[in-house]
Design a protein around this motif. Structure first.
Motif, PDB file in Angstrom:
ATOM      1  N   ALA A  44       0.830  -1.203   0.000  1.00 27.00           N
ATOM      2  CA  ALA A  44       0.000   0.000   0.000  1.00 27.00           C
ATOM      3  C   ALA A  44       0.866   1.255   0.000  1.00 27.00           C
ATOM      4  O   ALA A  44       0.598   2.214  -0.741  1.00 27.00           O
ATOM      5  N   THR A  45       1.909   1.254   0.825  1.00 24.96           N
ATOM      6  CA  THR A  45       2.787   2.420   0.901  1.00 24.96           C
ATOM      7  C   THR A  45       3.540   2.622  -0.407  1.00 24.96           C
ATOM      8  O   THR A  45       3.633   3.745  -0.922  1.00 24.96           O
ATOM      9  N   THR A  46       4.087   1.540  -0.944  1.00 27.11           N
ATOM     10  CA  THR A  46       4.847   1.621  -2.193  1.00 27.11           C
ATOM     11  C   THR A  46       3.974   2.140  -3.326  1.00 27.11           C
ATOM     12  O   THR A  46       4.393   3.001  -4.114  1.00 27.11           O
ATOM     13  N   THR A  47       2.762   1.646  -3.422  1.00 30.14           N
ATOM     14  CA  THR A  47       1.844   2.088  -4.474  1.00 30.14           C
ATOM     15  C   THR A  47       1.472   3.556  -4.300  1.00 30.14           C
ATOM     16  O   THR A  47       1.471   4.331  -5.260  1.00 30.14           O
ATOM     17  N   LEU A  48       1.199   3.945  -3.065  1.00 32.95           N
ATOM     18  CA  LEU A  48       0.783   5.313  -2.796  1.00 32.95           C
ATOM     19  C   LEU A  48       1.824   6.324  -3.231  1.00 32.95           C
ATOM     20  O   LEU A  48       1.489   7.383  -3.784  1.00 32.95           O
ATOM     21  N   ILE A  49       3.087   6.037  -3.027  1.00 32.42           N
ATOM     22  CA  ILE A  49       4.131   7.027  -3.300  1.00 32.42           C
ATOM     23  C   ILE A  49       4.780   6.844  -4.672  1.00 32.42           C
ATOM     24  O   ILE A  49       5.782   7.501  -4.969  1.00 32.42           O
ATOM     25  N   HIS A  50       4.218   5.977  -5.506  1.00 30.78           N
ATOM     26  CA  HIS A  50       4.668   5.842  -6.888  1.00 30.78           C
ATOM     27  C   HIS A  50       3.472   6.065  -7.816  1.00 30.78           C
ATOM     28  O   HIS A  50       2.789   5.110  -8.188  1.00 30.78           O
ATOM     29  N   PRO A  51       3.179   7.289  -8.207  1.00 25.90           N
ATOM     30  CA  PRO A  51       2.024   7.540  -9.079  1.00 25.90           C
ATOM     31  C   PRO A  51       2.032   6.725 -10.359  1.00 25.90           C
ATOM     32  O   PRO A  51       0.970   6.372 -10.875  1.00 25.90           O
ATOM     33  N   ALA A  52       3.210   6.393 -10.876  1.00 25.64           N
ATOM     34  CA  ALA A  52       3.290   5.609 -12.111  1.00 25.64           C
ATOM     35  C   ALA A  52       2.690   4.228 -11.940  1.00 25.64           C
ATOM     36  O   ALA A  52       2.348   3.561 -12.928  1.00 25.64           O
ATOM     37  N   SER A  53       2.535   3.770 -10.695  1.00 21.29           N
ATOM     38  CA  SER A  53       2.019   2.421 -10.440  1.00 21.29           C
ATOM     39  C   SER A  53       0.509   2.383 -10.255  1.00 21.29           C
ATOM     40  O   SER A  53      -0.074   1.298 -10.189  1.00 21.29           O
ATOM     41  N   TRP A  54      -0.139   3.534 -10.178  1.00 25.84           N
ATOM     42  CA  TRP A  54      -1.539   3.570  -9.755  1.00 25.84           C
ATOM     43  C   TRP A  54      -2.473   2.812 -10.693  1.00 25.84           C
ATOM     44  O   TRP A  54      -3.441   2.214 -10.239  1.00 25.84           O
ATOM     45  N   SER A  55      -2.204   2.832 -11.978  1.00 27.45           N
ATOM     46  CA  SER A  55      -3.108   2.157 -12.915  1.00 27.45           C
ATOM     47  C   SER A  55      -3.003   0.645 -12.818  1.00 27.45           C
ATOM     48  O   SER A  55      -3.992  -0.065 -13.000  1.00 27.45           O
ATOM     49  N   ASN A  56      -1.810   0.140 -12.504  1.00 25.75           N
ATOM     50  CA  ASN A  56      -1.614  -1.315 -12.396  1.00 25.75           C
ATOM     51  C   ASN A  56      -0.394  -1.575 -11.531  1.00 25.75           C
ATOM     52  O   ASN A  56       0.719  -1.772 -12.043  1.00 25.75           O
ATOM     53  N   PRO A  57      -0.536  -1.576 -10.207  1.00 26.58           N
ATOM     54  CA  PRO A  57       0.611  -1.687  -9.298  1.00 26.58           C
ATOM     55  C   PRO A  57       1.455  -2.943  -9.512  1.00 26.58           C
ATOM     56  O   PRO A  57       2.688  -2.871  -9.482  1.00 26.58           O
ATOM     57  N   VAL A  58       0.808  -4.083  -9.722  1.00 28.70           N
ATOM     58  CA  VAL A  58       1.555  -5.334  -9.870  1.00 28.70           C
ATOM     59  C   VAL A  58       2.401  -5.303 -11.139  1.00 28.70           C
ATOM     60  O   VAL A  58       3.588  -5.646 -11.132  1.00 28.70           O
ATOM     61  N   GLN A  59       1.782  -4.892 -12.248  1.00 26.38           N
ATOM     62  CA  GLN A  59       2.513  -4.825 -13.512  1.00 26.38           C
ATOM     63  C   GLN A  59       3.669  -3.830 -13.423  1.00 26.38           C
ATOM     64  O   GLN A  59       4.775  -4.098 -13.916  1.00 26.38           O
ATOM     65  N   TRP A  60       3.419  -2.682 -12.783  1.00 29.12           N
ATOM     66  CA  TRP A  60       4.477  -1.684 -12.629  1.00 29.12           C
ATOM     67  C   TRP A  60       5.639  -2.241 -11.821  1.00 29.12           C
ATOM     68  O   TRP A  60       6.811  -2.056 -12.189  1.00 29.12           O
ATOM     69  N   PHE A  61       5.356  -2.928 -10.721  1.00 31.04           N
ATOM     70  CA  PHE A  61       6.427  -3.436  -9.870  1.00 31.04           C
ATOM     71  C   PHE A  61       7.251  -4.488 -10.611  1.00 31.04           C
ATOM     72  O   PHE A  61       8.496  -4.480 -10.538  1.00 31.04           O
ATOM     73  N   ILE A  62       6.599  -5.376 -11.323  1.00 33.88           N
ATOM     74  CA  ILE A  62       7.317  -6.395 -12.089  1.00 33.88           C
ATOM     75  C   ILE A  62       8.175  -5.740 -13.167  1.00 33.88           C
ATOM     76  O   ILE A  62       9.346  -6.097 -13.365  1.00 33.88           O
ATOM     77  N   ALA A  63       7.609  -4.750 -13.862  1.00 35.49           N
ATOM     78  CA  ALA A  63       8.362  -4.035 -14.901  1.00 35.49           C
ATOM     79  C   ALA A  63       9.561  -3.304 -14.309  1.00 35.49           C
ATOM     80  O   ALA A  63      10.637  -3.239 -14.921  1.00 35.49           O
ATOM     81  N   THR A  64       9.374  -2.746 -13.101  1.00 35.38           N
ATOM     82  CA  THR A  64      10.464  -2.038 -12.434  1.00 35.38           C
ATOM     83  C   THR A  64      11.600  -2.991 -12.102  1.00 35.38           C
ATOM     84  O   THR A  64      12.778  -2.680 -12.333  1.00 35.38           O
ATOM     85  N   LEU A  65      11.267  -4.150 -11.567  1.00 31.88           N
ATOM     86  CA  LEU A  65      12.302  -5.141 -11.249  1.00 31.88           C
ATOM     87  C   LEU A  65      13.025  -5.594 -12.506  1.00 31.88           C
ATOM     88  O   LEU A  65      14.257  -5.754 -12.515  1.00 31.88           O
ATOM     89  N   GLN A  66      12.287  -5.817 -13.586  1.00 29.09           N
ATOM     90  CA  GLN A  66      12.900  -6.241 -14.846  1.00 29.09           C
ATOM     91  C   GLN A  66      13.822  -5.158 -15.388  1.00 29.09           C
ATOM     92  O   GLN A  66      14.926  -5.451 -15.870  1.00 29.09           O
TER      93      GLN A  66
END
Length: 545
Positions: free
Chosen positions: A260-282
């Motif tokens: 919740a905290t990670t999503t809140l402070i990363h606006p780029a993740s708001w539309s799809n938090p899981v996809q954004w996080f996976i893309a970020t790790l990649q």
């Protein structure tokens, strides 16, 4: 009363470090990436308000510290200018406009102080780690030892991602030990979610991990360090797997709070938090840095570096006494481990994970690495803490007062050259090399030095005094690093667009950092000044007319 004295000593030492830091923060120049880091806030704002895509790969970068710094700057401007202040007045500036340099400079005067302020969290955390492992009466010793790691101290004033990350990561290590101890010490009937301390502490710790991730995504590794440490300590204390598994709800709660905290402070993740996080790790695991490393006299890309790149950098940039005492600490921890209590074992394991886990992963994965140890500054607080612990444990074995006094005097003598060298290279402590490696002078041309370009400030200040009025100046490096310190009468020519690296003419003066061979441009122009430390040139000024 005993603990009060111990805490007062820590407070006094931290206050002294703060006084030293805030009195010198204005001496540091700007670093290459700071304009980009400031722009991240602008891009995220436009993403939210106007739906504009965040450019390039900046959607994967942590926004927390940059946002905090922008809020601090805007608050300062509002206080100074009153209600007539327009917080969006810099939004119309275009790339290449000299006003960009001025806008960055105004923010850096706030941001650099905030960077150092946040770095103090690391000094507090190392004191806490030493307090757990060696006793609170000795905890005050830890912060000065961290100061004596010049690479950490130097970065603490201008590095907007690695230092805040290191500070909060170290805080996570320290507080994580207490949380694990509470899990293990709690009676089974209290291992449940609800309105209780364990639930509250778990939520707060998850938020902390989210904040660390909000600076650099690598902070999420704390999610794994905590249960791994819990399992290891639990087994060593006779608390087997079934007891560890009884806390799974708390770890799930930590995970939810982190997400919740990670999503809140990363606006780029708001539309799809899981996809954004996976893309970020990649993205981060396969980041293709386009620059070149100077390593052992060779110019290598980030993917060409040998496996020993990181160990070699730590070897030549960490003071020798720290390397020796770190080895002693590892030996003593191995010997003493079974005698440590639960809290101490948890703390020791978490510190070891902080120091060794991610560097080993980077080596094994053959990750693209660059800028020396810059991406791994977060291991330095842990190293400082373990070194202090080893020295204290040895001190505690000494029986005679004379031996103890001699031991203290010997440590002071061995630490003194580090302070001498740090003062000699100020305000470029981040380019420190230890004496075993030959110092800054003997590593010149063999390893990267001022890759951030801080020395361009000092070069520009020389030009302000010595260059003819209305001269044309070209910068070898990020132009705004010098422009923000320049007198207004100078005209700047872009080395690429205006001059084509000399094919379309020459400036009156050429100021360059010593990076990517930028100092070799305009070879026919004589050198009129160099920014030097310990006999090594960090920036060069050439007069071309």
């Amino acid at each position: 009363m005993f603990m009060q004295r111990a805490y007062l000593k820590i407070v006094a030492v931290i206050a002294a470090i703060a006084l030293l830091g805030f009195s010198t923060v204005g001496n540091y120049g700007a670093s290459w990436d700071e304009g980009t880091e400031i722009s991240i806030v602008k891009y995220n704002f436009e993403w939210i308000v106007k739906g504009r895509e965040i450019p390039k790969d900046l959607k994967y970068y942590g926004v927390l510290f940059n946002f905090t710094a922008e809020v601090a700057y805007q608050a300062q401007q509002l206080f100074q200018q009153g209600l007539n202040y327009n917080p969006l007045q810099d939004q119309t500036l275009e790339e290449g406009d000299r006003g960009v340099a001025e806008a960055i400079y105004k923010r850096l005067k706030v941001k650099h102080s905030l960077t150092f302020l946040v770095s103090l969290i690391a000094y507090i955390a190392v004191a806490g780690i030493v307090g757990i492992l060696a006793g609170w009466e000795f905890a005050w010793i830890a912060p000065p030892f961290l100061v004596l790691l010049p690479r950490f101290w130097g970065h603490s004033f201008f590095n907007p991602k690695d230092v805040p990350f290191a500070a909060l990561f170290t805080l996570g290590t320290w507080l994580g030990a207490y949380l694990i101890d509470r899990y293990i010490q709690a009676k089974p009937k209290y291992i449940r979610l609800g309105k209780n301390a364990l639930t509250n502490y778990s939520i707060l710790y998850g938020i902390l991990i989210g904040l660390v991730t909000g600076i650099r995504v690598g902070g999420f590794f704390l999610l794994f360090f905590l249960p791994l440490t819990h399992l290891i300590v639990g087994i060593s204390k006779g608390k087997f797997l079934h007891y560890f598994l009884s806390c799974w709800k708390f770890y799930l709660l930590i995970g939810f709070a982190w997400a919740a905290t990670t999503t809140l402070i990363h606006p780029a993740s708001w539309s799809n938090p899981v996809q954004w996080f996976i893309a970020t790790l990649q993205y981060l695991s396969s980041h293709a840095w386009p620059g070149k490393n100077t390593f052992a006299g060779q110019s290598l890309s980030a993917t060409e570096i040998p496996w020993y790149y990181l160990p070699q950098w730590f070897h030549i940039t960490t003071p020798v006494i720290f390397q020796v005492t770190l080895l002693l600490a590892l030996i003593l921890l191995t010997i003493k481990y079974k005698k440590l209590n639960t809290l101490q074992q948890a703390c020791a394991i978490l510190v070891l994970l902080q120091i060794f886990f991610l560097p080993i992963v980077a080596i094994l994965k053959q990750s693209a690495l660059y800028n020396g140890i810059r991406q791994f500054i977060f291991v330095l607080p842990g190293i400082a803490a373990l070194c202090v612990i080893a020295l204290i444990w040895i001190y505690q074995t000494l029986q005679k007062k004379g031996f103890k006094l001699f031991y203290i005097a010997l440590i002071i003598v061995l630490l003194s050259p580090i302070a001498v060298d740090a003062i000699a290279v100020h305000p470029y402590e981040y380019v420190y090399f230890n004496r075993l490696a030959g110092g800054l002078k003997n590593t010149y041309g063999q390893y990267d030095h001022d890759y951030w370009g801080l020395s361009l400030r000092e070069g520009m200040e020389w030009l302000n005094v010595n260059a003819q009025p209305n001269s044309t100046i070209s910068i070898g490096g990020q132009p705004y690093l010098a422009q923000m310190y320049a007198d207004s009468h100078f005209k700047f020519l872009d080395i690429e667009e205006d001059l084509r690296y000399g094919k379309k003419g020459k400036p009156d003066y050429y100021l360059s950092m010593h990076y990517l061979n930028l100092e070799t441009v305009f070879p026919d122009c004589p050198i009129v000044h160099q920014v030097k430390r310990q006999g090594a040139s960090l920036a060069t000024i050439k007069k071309c007319s």
